[in-house]
Design an enzyme around this catalytic site. Structure first.
Site, short mmCIF file in Angstrom:
data_model
loop_
_atom_site.label_atom_id
_atom_site.label_comp_id
_atom_site.label_asym_id
_atom_site.label_seq_id
_atom_site.Cartn_x
_atom_site.Cartn_y
_atom_site.Cartn_z
CE1 TYR A 51 -3.71 -2.58 5.62
CE2 TYR A 51 -3.36 -0.24 5.26
CZ TYR A 51 -3.56 -1.51 4.76
OH TYR A 51 -3.58 -1.70 3.40
CE LYS B 288 -1.17 -4.48 3.42
NZ LYS B 288 -1.44 -5.84 2.92
CB SER C 60 -0.86 -0.03 1.27
OG SER C 60 -1.38 1.23 1.55
N1 UFG Z 1 -12.69 11.19 3.68
C1 UFG Z 1 -13.65 12.10 4.03
N2 UFG Z 1 -14.80 11.63 4.57
C2 UFG Z 1 -15.03 10.30 4.79
C3 UFG Z 1 -14.03 9.37 4.42
C4 UFG Z 1 -12.86 9.86 3.87
O1 UFG Z 1 -13.48 13.30 3.85
O2 UFG Z 1 -16.09 9.94 5.31
C5 UFG Z 1 -11.43 11.69 3.08
C6 UFG Z 1 -10.20 11.36 3.91
O3 UFG Z 1 -10.00 12.32 4.90
C7 UFG Z 1 -9.13 11.35 2.82
C8 UFG Z 1 -9.86 10.84 1.58
O4 UFG Z 1 -11.24 11.04 1.85
O5 UFG Z 1 -8.70 12.63 2.59
C9 UFG Z 1 -9.62 9.38 1.30
O6 UFG Z 1 -9.89 8.64 2.50
P1 UFG Z 1 -10.04 7.06 2.48
O7 UFG Z 1 -10.37 6.65 3.89
O8 UFG Z 1 -10.99 6.65 1.41
O9 UFG Z 1 -8.63 6.55 2.03
P2 UFG Z 1 -7.18 6.83 2.68
O10 UFG Z 1 -6.47 7.76 1.75
O11 UFG Z 1 -7.25 7.18 4.10
O12 UFG Z 1 -6.63 5.37 2.58
C10 UFG Z 1 -5.45 5.07 1.95
C11 UFG Z 1 -5.54 3.63 1.42
C12 UFG Z 1 -5.51 2.65 2.54
C13 UFG Z 1 -4.37 2.98 3.44
C14 UFG Z 1 -4.48 4.38 3.97
C15 UFG Z 1 -3.41 4.74 4.92
O13 UFG Z 1 -6.74 3.45 0.67
O14 UFG Z 1 -5.35 1.36 2.03
O15 UFG Z 1 -4.44 5.25 2.87
O16 UFG Z 1 -3.51 6.00 5.41
F1 UFG Z 1 -4.35 2.16 4.47
#
Ligand code: UFG
Length: 341
Positions: free
Chosen positions: A150, A154, A125
Protein backbone atom coordinates in the site's frame (compact mmCIF):
# COMPACT_ATOMS: atom_id res chain seq x y z
CA UNK A 1 -19.18 27.84 -8.87
CA UNK A 2 -15.91 26.13 -9.67
CA UNK A 3 -16.47 22.40 -10.14
CA UNK A 4 -14.08 19.98 -8.45
CA UNK A 5 -14.17 16.26 -9.23
CA UNK A 6 -13.73 14.43 -5.92
CA UNK A 7 -12.82 10.79 -6.53
CA UNK A 8 -13.54 8.76 -3.41
CA UNK A 9 -15.85 11.55 -2.25
CA UNK A 10 -17.99 9.06 -0.30
CA UNK A 11 -14.98 7.90 1.71
CA UNK A 12 -13.82 9.05 5.13
CA UNK A 13 -11.59 11.98 4.17
CA UNK A 14 -13.41 12.58 0.85
CA UNK A 15 -16.82 13.11 2.45
CA UNK A 16 -15.47 15.57 5.04
CA UNK A 17 -13.63 17.43 2.28
CA UNK A 18 -16.87 17.79 0.28
CA UNK A 19 -18.41 19.62 3.26
CA UNK A 20 -15.47 22.04 3.44
CA UNK A 21 -15.43 22.58 -0.34
CA UNK A 22 -19.08 23.60 -0.31
CA UNK A 23 -18.53 25.93 2.63
CA UNK A 24 -15.67 27.54 0.72
CA UNK A 25 -17.80 28.09 -2.41
CA UNK A 26 -16.60 25.16 -4.56
CA UNK A 27 -18.97 22.68 -6.21
CA UNK A 28 -17.81 19.11 -5.46
CA UNK A 29 -18.76 16.43 -7.97
CA UNK A 30 -18.39 13.01 -6.35
CA UNK A 31 -17.00 10.09 -8.32
CA UNK A 32 -17.27 6.95 -6.17
CA UNK A 33 -18.52 3.41 -6.77
CA UNK A 34 -19.14 2.98 -3.01
CA UNK A 35 -16.94 -0.12 -2.84
CA UNK A 36 -15.61 1.13 0.47
CA UNK A 37 -18.53 3.26 1.60
CA UNK A 38 -22.30 3.22 1.81
CA UNK A 39 -25.32 5.18 0.65
CA UNK A 40 -25.75 6.42 4.23
CA UNK A 41 -22.58 8.52 3.93
CA UNK A 42 -23.96 10.28 0.86
CA UNK A 43 -27.30 10.83 2.59
CA UNK A 44 -25.49 12.14 5.69
CA UNK A 45 -23.37 14.44 3.58
CA UNK A 46 -26.45 15.86 1.87
CA UNK A 47 -28.07 16.35 5.25
CA UNK A 48 -25.10 18.35 6.56
CA UNK A 49 -24.97 20.63 3.51
CA UNK A 50 -28.79 20.75 3.10
CA UNK A 51 -28.76 20.05 -0.61
CA UNK A 52 -28.34 17.31 -3.18
CA UNK A 53 -24.88 16.69 -4.57
CA UNK A 54 -23.84 15.46 -8.01
CA UNK A 55 -22.68 11.86 -7.62
CA UNK A 56 -21.37 9.51 -10.31
CA UNK A 57 -21.33 5.91 -9.10
CA UNK A 58 -18.48 4.69 -11.29
CA UNK A 59 -15.04 3.16 -10.84
CA UNK A 60 -12.63 6.02 -11.45
CA UNK A 61 -10.26 3.51 -13.06
CA UNK A 62 -12.83 3.03 -15.85
CA UNK A 63 -11.55 5.42 -18.52
CA UNK A 64 -14.72 5.35 -20.65
CA UNK A 65 -17.00 6.12 -17.72
CA UNK A 66 -14.64 8.76 -16.32
CA UNK A 67 -14.43 10.46 -19.71
CA UNK A 68 -18.20 10.78 -19.75
CA UNK A 69 -18.15 12.38 -16.31
CA UNK A 70 -15.57 14.95 -17.42
CA UNK A 71 -17.55 15.62 -20.60
CA UNK A 72 -20.77 16.18 -18.66
CA UNK A 73 -19.36 18.13 -15.72
CA UNK A 74 -16.53 20.18 -17.25
CA UNK A 75 -14.57 20.41 -13.97
CA UNK A 76 -11.73 22.87 -13.36
CA UNK A 77 -9.83 20.66 -10.92
CA UNK A 78 -9.66 17.24 -9.30
CA UNK A 79 -9.02 15.90 -5.79
CA UNK A 80 -8.05 12.25 -6.05
CA UNK A 81 -8.84 10.27 -2.88
CA UNK A 82 -10.04 7.01 -4.39
CA UNK A 83 -7.67 4.19 -3.44
CA UNK A 84 -7.46 0.98 -1.46
CA UNK A 85 -5.92 1.72 1.94
CA UNK A 86 -5.71 -1.36 4.16
CA UNK A 87 -2.05 -2.02 4.91
CA UNK A 88 -2.51 -5.69 5.90
CA UNK A 89 -4.69 -6.49 2.90
CA UNK A 90 -2.06 -4.94 0.64
CA UNK A 91 0.47 -7.48 1.90
CA UNK A 92 -1.92 -10.35 1.11
CA UNK A 93 -3.13 -8.93 -2.22
CA UNK A 94 -0.37 -6.67 -3.55
CA UNK A 95 -1.51 -6.85 -7.17
CA UNK A 96 -4.93 -5.51 -6.24
CA UNK A 97 -3.18 -2.46 -4.74
CA UNK A 98 -0.74 -1.92 -7.60
CA UNK A 99 -3.52 -2.28 -10.12
CA UNK A 100 -6.14 -0.13 -8.40
CA UNK A 101 -4.07 2.63 -6.79
CA UNK A 102 -1.57 3.13 -9.57
CA UNK A 103 -3.98 2.24 -12.39
CA UNK A 104 -6.65 4.71 -11.30
CA UNK A 105 -4.18 7.61 -11.05
CA UNK A 106 -2.85 6.73 -14.49
CA UNK A 107 -6.37 6.65 -15.96
CA UNK A 108 -7.28 9.89 -14.24
CA UNK A 109 -4.20 11.70 -15.58
CA UNK A 110 -4.99 10.50 -19.11
CA UNK A 111 -8.59 11.68 -18.86
CA UNK A 112 -7.50 15.02 -17.35
CA UNK A 113 -5.09 15.43 -20.26
CA UNK A 114 -7.84 14.78 -22.80
CA UNK A 115 -10.08 17.37 -21.18
CA UNK A 116 -7.30 19.85 -20.48
CA UNK A 117 -7.93 19.79 -16.74
CA UNK A 118 -4.63 20.75 -15.15
CA UNK A 119 -5.12 21.13 -11.41
CA UNK A 120 -4.85 18.11 -9.13
CA UNK A 121 -4.68 17.50 -5.40
CA UNK A 122 -3.46 13.99 -4.60
CA UNK A 123 -3.88 12.01 -1.34
CA UNK A 124 -0.55 10.66 -0.25
CA UNK A 125 0.53 9.36 3.13
CA UNK A 126 3.29 9.65 5.73
CA UNK A 127 3.85 5.97 5.00
CA UNK A 128 6.15 7.09 2.13
CA UNK A 129 8.74 7.98 4.81
CA UNK A 130 8.98 4.40 6.11
CA UNK A 131 10.87 3.87 9.36
CA UNK A 132 12.83 6.99 10.20
CA UNK A 133 14.54 8.32 13.29
CA UNK A 134 14.70 11.89 11.95
CA UNK A 135 11.74 13.32 13.81
CA UNK A 136 9.68 15.30 13.12
CA UNK A 137 9.71 14.37 9.44
CA UNK A 138 9.92 17.19 6.92
CA UNK A 139 8.90 16.97 3.28
CA UNK A 140 12.61 16.58 2.47
CA UNK A 141 13.06 13.47 4.60
CA UNK A 142 13.94 10.46 2.44
CA UNK A 143 11.02 8.53 0.98
CA UNK A 144 10.72 5.23 -0.80
CA UNK A 145 11.28 2.84 2.10
CA UNK A 146 7.54 2.27 2.58
CA UNK A 147 6.96 -0.91 4.56
CA UNK A 148 3.89 -2.25 2.71
CA UNK A 149 2.67 -2.60 -0.88
CA UNK A 150 0.00 0.00 0.00
CA UNK A 151 2.70 2.44 1.07
CA UNK A 152 4.75 1.72 -1.99
CA UNK A 153 1.78 2.52 -4.28
CA UNK A 154 1.85 6.02 -2.76
CA UNK A 155 5.58 6.30 -3.50
CA UNK A 156 4.98 5.27 -7.11
CA UNK A 157 1.99 7.60 -7.52
CA UNK A 158 4.03 10.53 -6.19
CA UNK A 159 6.77 9.71 -8.69
CA UNK A 160 4.22 9.38 -11.52
CA UNK A 161 2.93 12.86 -10.70
CA UNK A 162 6.41 14.36 -10.60
CA UNK A 163 7.29 12.83 -13.96
CA UNK A 164 3.96 13.84 -15.53
CA UNK A 165 4.33 17.37 -14.27
CA UNK A 166 7.92 17.66 -15.51
CA UNK A 167 6.69 16.68 -18.96
CA UNK A 168 3.55 18.81 -18.97
CA UNK A 169 4.34 22.38 -18.04
CA UNK A 170 0.68 23.18 -17.45
CA UNK A 171 0.01 20.48 -14.86
CA UNK A 172 -0.32 21.90 -11.34
CA UNK A 173 -0.22 19.19 -8.71
CA UNK A 174 -0.22 19.19 -4.92
CA UNK A 175 0.66 16.01 -3.04
CA UNK A 176 -0.66 15.89 0.51
CA UNK A 177 1.00 13.47 2.93
CA UNK A 178 -1.54 12.64 5.62
CA UNK A 179 -0.41 11.47 9.04
CA UNK A 180 -3.09 9.58 11.07
CA UNK A 181 -6.54 10.96 10.21
CA UNK A 182 -9.11 10.38 12.97
CA UNK A 183 -12.34 11.83 14.36
CA UNK A 184 -15.57 12.55 12.56
CA UNK A 185 -17.77 15.48 11.61
CA UNK A 186 -18.84 17.26 14.84
CA UNK A 187 -22.49 16.80 13.80
CA UNK A 188 -22.08 13.04 14.33
CA UNK A 189 -23.68 12.53 10.89
CA UNK A 190 -20.65 11.36 8.92
CA UNK A 191 -17.47 9.57 9.95
CA UNK A 192 -15.32 6.57 9.19
CA UNK A 193 -16.99 3.28 8.21
CA UNK A 194 -14.53 0.52 9.02
CA UNK A 195 -15.30 -2.70 7.20
CA UNK A 196 -15.19 -5.73 9.49
CA UNK A 197 -12.75 -5.71 12.41
CA UNK A 198 -11.07 -2.28 12.39
CA UNK A 199 -7.36 -2.23 11.60
CA UNK A 200 -6.85 1.30 12.82
CA UNK A 201 -6.54 2.33 16.43
CA UNK A 202 -9.34 4.84 16.94
CA UNK A 203 -12.20 2.83 15.35
CA UNK A 204 -11.03 -0.12 17.45
CA UNK A 205 -11.06 2.02 20.60
CA UNK A 206 -14.60 3.28 19.91
CA UNK A 207 -15.87 -0.24 19.19
CA UNK A 208 -14.21 -1.63 22.33
CA UNK A 209 -15.70 1.20 24.41
CA UNK A 210 -19.12 0.45 22.87
CA UNK A 211 -18.83 -3.23 23.77
CA UNK A 212 -18.72 -4.35 20.13
CA UNK A 213 -15.19 -5.73 20.56
CA UNK A 214 -14.18 -7.46 23.75
CA UNK A 215 -10.96 -5.53 24.22
CA UNK A 216 -8.35 -3.51 22.42
CA UNK A 217 -4.91 -5.03 22.07
CA UNK A 218 -2.18 -2.43 22.40
CA UNK A 219 0.47 -3.64 20.00
CA UNK A 220 3.62 -3.49 22.10
CA UNK A 221 4.69 -1.61 25.24
CA UNK A 222 8.42 -2.20 24.90
CA UNK A 223 9.23 0.45 22.29
CA UNK A 224 11.79 3.13 23.18
CA UNK A 225 9.11 5.77 23.86
CA UNK A 226 7.87 7.52 27.03
CA UNK A 227 5.40 4.72 27.93
CA UNK A 228 6.64 1.97 25.62
CA UNK A 229 3.82 2.22 23.04
CA UNK A 230 4.20 3.64 19.51
CA UNK A 231 3.91 7.33 18.75
CA UNK A 232 1.72 8.73 15.94
CA UNK A 233 0.50 12.14 14.82
CA UNK A 234 -3.31 11.93 15.05
CA UNK A 235 -5.03 14.63 13.03
CA UNK A 236 -8.72 15.56 13.08
CA UNK A 237 -10.31 14.75 9.71
CA UNK A 238 -12.02 18.18 9.58
CA UNK A 239 -8.66 19.99 9.89
CA UNK A 240 -7.31 17.68 7.22
CA UNK A 241 -10.30 18.36 4.94
CA UNK A 242 -9.75 22.13 5.22
CA UNK A 243 -6.20 21.75 3.91
CA UNK A 244 -7.62 20.53 0.59
CA UNK A 245 -9.49 23.80 0.12
CA UNK A 246 -6.29 25.75 0.84
CA UNK A 247 -4.37 23.51 -1.57
CA UNK A 248 -6.84 24.29 -4.38
CA UNK A 249 -6.61 28.02 -3.65
CA UNK A 250 -2.82 27.86 -3.58
CA UNK A 251 -2.71 26.00 -6.92
CA UNK A 252 -4.94 28.63 -8.50
CA UNK A 253 -2.42 31.34 -7.54
CA UNK A 254 0.57 29.60 -9.15
CA UNK A 255 1.84 31.27 -12.31
CA UNK A 256 4.56 28.68 -13.00
CA UNK A 257 3.99 24.90 -13.26
CA UNK A 258 4.11 23.18 -9.88
CA UNK A 259 4.29 19.77 -8.30
CA UNK A 260 4.71 20.32 -4.60
CA UNK A 261 4.31 18.22 -1.49
CA UNK A 262 3.02 19.04 2.00
CA UNK A 263 2.85 17.21 5.31
CA UNK A 264 -0.55 17.27 6.99
CA UNK A 265 -0.26 16.41 10.66
CA UNK A 266 -0.51 18.29 13.94
CA UNK A 267 3.21 18.28 14.61
CA UNK A 268 2.63 16.50 17.92
CA UNK A 269 3.08 12.80 18.55
CA UNK A 270 0.94 10.83 21.00
CA UNK A 271 1.46 7.30 22.20
CA UNK A 272 -1.17 4.59 21.82
CA UNK A 273 -1.68 4.56 25.59
CA UNK A 274 -2.07 8.36 25.66
CA UNK A 275 -4.74 8.06 22.97
CA UNK A 276 -6.57 5.41 25.02
CA UNK A 277 -6.44 7.42 28.26
CA UNK A 278 -7.39 10.70 26.56
CA UNK A 279 -10.37 8.92 25.00
CA UNK A 280 -11.44 7.66 28.43
CA UNK A 281 -11.04 11.07 30.07
CA UNK A 282 -12.80 13.02 27.31
CA UNK A 283 -15.76 10.68 27.01
CA UNK A 284 -16.09 9.31 30.53
CA UNK A 285 -16.05 5.70 29.29
CA UNK A 286 -13.64 2.85 29.86
CA UNK A 287 -11.69 1.21 27.06
CA UNK A 288 -10.96 -2.41 27.96
CA UNK A 289 -7.46 -3.22 26.75
CA UNK A 290 -4.59 -5.64 27.06
CA UNK A 291 -0.97 -5.28 26.08
CA UNK A 292 -0.06 -7.60 23.22
CA UNK A 293 2.97 -8.22 21.06
CA UNK A 294 4.26 -5.70 18.52
CA UNK A 295 2.48 -5.59 15.15
CA UNK A 296 4.71 -6.41 12.19
CA UNK A 297 5.50 -3.39 10.06
CA UNK A 298 4.81 -0.72 12.73
CA UNK A 299 7.30 2.12 12.94
CA UNK A 300 8.25 3.25 16.46
CA UNK A 301 7.35 6.90 16.07
CA UNK A 302 6.09 9.21 13.35
CA UNK A 303 5.04 12.85 13.55
CA UNK A 304 5.08 15.73 11.13
CA UNK A 305 7.02 18.90 10.74
CA UNK A 306 4.21 21.15 9.53
CA UNK A 307 6.25 24.31 8.93
CA UNK A 308 5.83 24.15 5.16
CA UNK A 309 2.07 23.61 5.08
CA UNK A 310 1.60 26.39 7.57
CA UNK A 311 3.94 28.88 5.85
CA UNK A 312 3.03 28.12 2.23
CA UNK A 313 -0.62 27.02 2.40
CA UNK A 314 -1.48 29.10 5.47
CA UNK A 315 -2.87 25.93 7.10
CA UNK A 316 -3.09 25.44 10.84
CA UNK A 317 -4.89 22.77 12.81
CA UNK A 318 -7.69 24.12 14.99
CA UNK A 319 -8.91 20.94 16.67
CA UNK A 320 -7.26 18.92 19.42
CA UNK A 321 -6.82 15.20 20.05
CA UNK A 322 -9.60 15.55 22.65
CA UNK A 323 -11.95 17.10 20.05
CA UNK A 324 -11.20 14.26 17.63
CA UNK A 325 -11.79 11.58 20.26
CA UNK A 326 -15.09 13.14 21.36
CA UNK A 327 -16.23 13.39 17.74
CA UNK A 328 -15.17 9.77 17.06
CA UNK A 329 -17.23 8.61 20.08
CA UNK A 330 -20.26 10.66 18.99
CA UNK A 331 -20.01 9.04 15.54
CA UNK A 332 -19.72 5.58 17.09
CA UNK A 333 -22.96 6.26 18.92
CA UNK A 334 -24.67 7.35 15.69
CA UNK A 335 -23.46 4.18 14.01
CA UNK A 336 -24.59 1.95 16.85
CA UNK A 337 -24.12 -1.74 16.26
CA UNK A 338 -25.94 -1.79 12.95
CA UNK A 339 -22.97 -1.35 10.65
CA UNK A 340 -20.69 -3.83 12.38
CA UNK A 341 -19.68 -7.02 10.59
N1 UFG B 1 -2.70 -0.06 17.29
C1 UFG B 1 -2.90 -0.85 18.40
N2 UFG B 1 -3.98 -1.66 18.42
C2 UFG B 1 -4.87 -1.73 17.37
C3 UFG B 1 -4.66 -0.91 16.25
C4 UFG B 1 -3.54 -0.08 16.24
O1 UFG B 1 -2.12 -0.81 19.35
O2 UFG B 1 -5.82 -2.51 17.43
C5 UFG B 1 -1.53 0.84 17.28
C6 UFG B 1 -0.56 0.54 16.15
O3 UFG B 1 0.33 -0.47 16.53
C7 UFG B 1 0.08 1.91 15.95
C8 UFG B 1 -1.03 2.90 16.29
O4 UFG B 1 -1.98 2.15 17.04
O5 UFG B 1 1.11 2.07 16.86
C9 UFG B 1 -1.71 3.46 15.07
O6 UFG B 1 -2.10 2.38 14.22
P1 UFG B 1 -3.11 2.59 13.02
O7 UFG B 1 -3.33 1.23 12.40
O8 UFG B 1 -4.31 3.33 13.48
O9 UFG B 1 -2.35 3.56 12.05
P2 UFG B 1 -0.90 3.40 11.37
O10 UFG B 1 0.01 4.36 12.07
O11 UFG B 1 -0.48 2.00 11.24
O12 UFG B 1 -1.30 3.90 9.94
C10 UFG B 1 -0.64 4.93 9.32
C11 UFG B 1 -1.61 5.62 8.36
C12 UFG B 1 -1.93 4.74 7.19
C13 UFG B 1 -0.65 4.23 6.62
C14 UFG B 1 0.15 3.48 7.65
C15 UFG B 1 1.41 2.90 7.11
O13 UFG B 1 -2.83 5.94 9.03
O14 UFG B 1 -2.62 5.47 6.22
O15 UFG B 1 0.46 4.38 8.68
O16 UFG B 1 2.12 2.22 8.05
F1 UFG B 1 -0.88 3.41 5.62
Amino acid sequence: MEKVIVTGGAGFIGSHTCVELLEAGFEPVIVDDLRNSEERVLKGLEKIVSRELPIHRIDCGDAVALNKVFEAEKPSSVIHFAADKAVGESVREPLKYYSNNIGSLFTLLRVMEQHRVKDLVFSSSCTVYGDTDQLPVTENSPTGAAASPYGYTKVVCERMLRDASAADPLLRAVLLRYFNPIGAHPSGIIGELPIGVPNNLIPFITQAAAGIREKLTVFGDDYPTRDGSCIRDYIHVVDLAKAHVLALRWIAKQKAPVCDVFNLGTGTGNTVLEAVHTFEAENGVKVPYVIGPRRAGDVVAMYADTTKSSEVLGWRTELTLGDALRDAWRWQQTLGKAAVQ
